[in-house]
Design a protein around this motif. Sequence first.
Motif, short mmCIF file in Angstrom:
data_model
loop_
_atom_site.label_atom_id
_atom_site.label_comp_id
_atom_site.label_asym_id
_atom_site.label_seq_id
_atom_site.Cartn_x
_atom_site.Cartn_y
_atom_site.Cartn_z
N MET B 1 -49.63 14.80 -20.17
CA MET B 1 -49.88 15.23 -21.55
C MET B 1 -49.31 14.22 -22.55
N THR B 2 -50.09 13.90 -23.55
CA THR B 2 -49.59 13.00 -24.60
C THR B 2 -49.35 13.80 -25.87
N ALA B 3 -48.68 13.16 -26.84
CA ALA B 3 -48.37 13.86 -28.09
C ALA B 3 -49.60 13.91 -28.99
N THR B 4 -50.54 14.75 -28.62
CA THR B 4 -51.77 14.92 -29.41
C THR B 4 -51.46 15.70 -30.69
N GLU B 38 -33.31 17.65 -32.93
CA GLU B 38 -33.13 16.88 -31.70
C GLU B 38 -34.03 17.40 -30.57
N THR B 39 -34.16 18.71 -30.53
CA THR B 39 -35.03 19.32 -29.51
C THR B 39 -36.47 18.89 -29.70
N LEU B 40 -36.96 18.98 -30.94
CA LEU B 40 -38.36 18.65 -31.20
C LEU B 40 -38.61 17.15 -31.01
N LEU B 41 -37.62 16.36 -31.37
CA LEU B 41 -37.74 14.91 -31.18
C LEU B 41 -37.84 14.58 -29.69
N ALA B 42 -36.99 15.22 -28.89
CA ALA B 42 -37.04 15.00 -27.44
C ALA B 42 -38.41 15.39 -26.89
N ALA B 43 -38.94 16.50 -27.41
CA ALA B 43 -40.25 16.98 -26.95
C ALA B 43 -41.36 16.03 -27.37
N LEU B 44 -41.23 15.41 -28.53
CA LEU B 44 -42.23 14.45 -29.02
C LEU B 44 -42.20 13.15 -28.22
N GLU B 45 -40.98 12.74 -27.86
CA GLU B 45 -40.84 11.47 -27.17
C GLU B 45 -41.22 11.54 -25.70
N PRO B 47 -43.49 13.95 -24.08
CA PRO B 47 -44.43 15.06 -23.86
C PRO B 47 -44.83 15.17 -22.40
N GLN B 48 -44.77 14.02 -21.67
CA GLN B 48 -45.19 14.05 -20.26
C GLN B 48 -44.24 14.85 -19.38
N SER B 49 -43.00 15.09 -19.87
CA SER B 49 -42.09 15.87 -19.02
C SER B 49 -42.33 17.38 -19.15
N PHE B 50 -43.20 17.77 -20.09
CA PHE B 50 -43.62 19.18 -20.12
C PHE B 50 -44.67 19.39 -19.04
N ALA B 51 -44.29 20.09 -18.00
CA ALA B 51 -45.16 20.19 -16.82
C ALA B 51 -46.40 21.04 -17.09
#
Lengths: 60, 189
Positions: B1-4, B38-45, B47-51
């Motif tokens: 998944m990319t940061a669409t 920080e949480t949202l930034l980590a999620a943006l950077e 996105p591929q780790s969101f399974a």
Amino acid sequence: MITCKEATKIALQAEDRAVPLAERLSMRLHQRACSNCRRFQRQLALMRKASARWRNYAEE
Amino acid sequence: MTATPDYCRQLEALRPVLLKYARLQLRNPAWAEDAVSETLLAALEKPQSFAGNSQLKTWLVGILKHKLVDQIRKNSRELSTTAASDDGEDLDDLLFASDGHWRETQHDWGNPEDALRQTDFMRVLEACVEKLPGQQGRLFMMREWLELESDEICKELAITPTNLWVMLHRARLRLRDCLQLGWFAGGAT
């Protein structure tokens, strides 16, 4: 026999640490004889379940 | 998944709920904002780790919990100096007579499942946690929501176990009082 206040303190501490056997026993003996403290113990159990449910609810 | 764009919109939509939990935990709006950013930034950077096999919210709350512990560590000095100042009055004296007996008859809360399956009950619980005084609320949340062990909490905040137990004792009694008034006394069950 310990008082309701002491039994309550032990019941609350049991949520956060391993309570020594002798204290647990004196609390149980008190609760056998005291319906208020039995109800309090059940309230604590409900709160424990509610916390667990809330954690999961937060993550649904 | 990319940061669409769609992914970014979903992150943005979950921001308020993350902020709610961060505020409940930290009791400091600025630190809460930081933890959520920080949480949202980590999620943006990453996105591929969101399974994708869990819900996005579950994944974000997992990240948030780590960021909250980071914030607690970072601000531990300030937290331990405010520790004793805002703990509110002791409920023990209101609950117990001088001979150590309950002043009033305790109520039967009935079958836990009856209360727990109702969404409204969870709302009352959340409101009651919010009403806990600052440090009591913080410690209660660390224990029950972050699921930290007592010795970890003592270490992070540089407080003694006895101090922690006193604060949690007060917090749990206060919460019980609030639930009694806010839910069980109303005959809502």
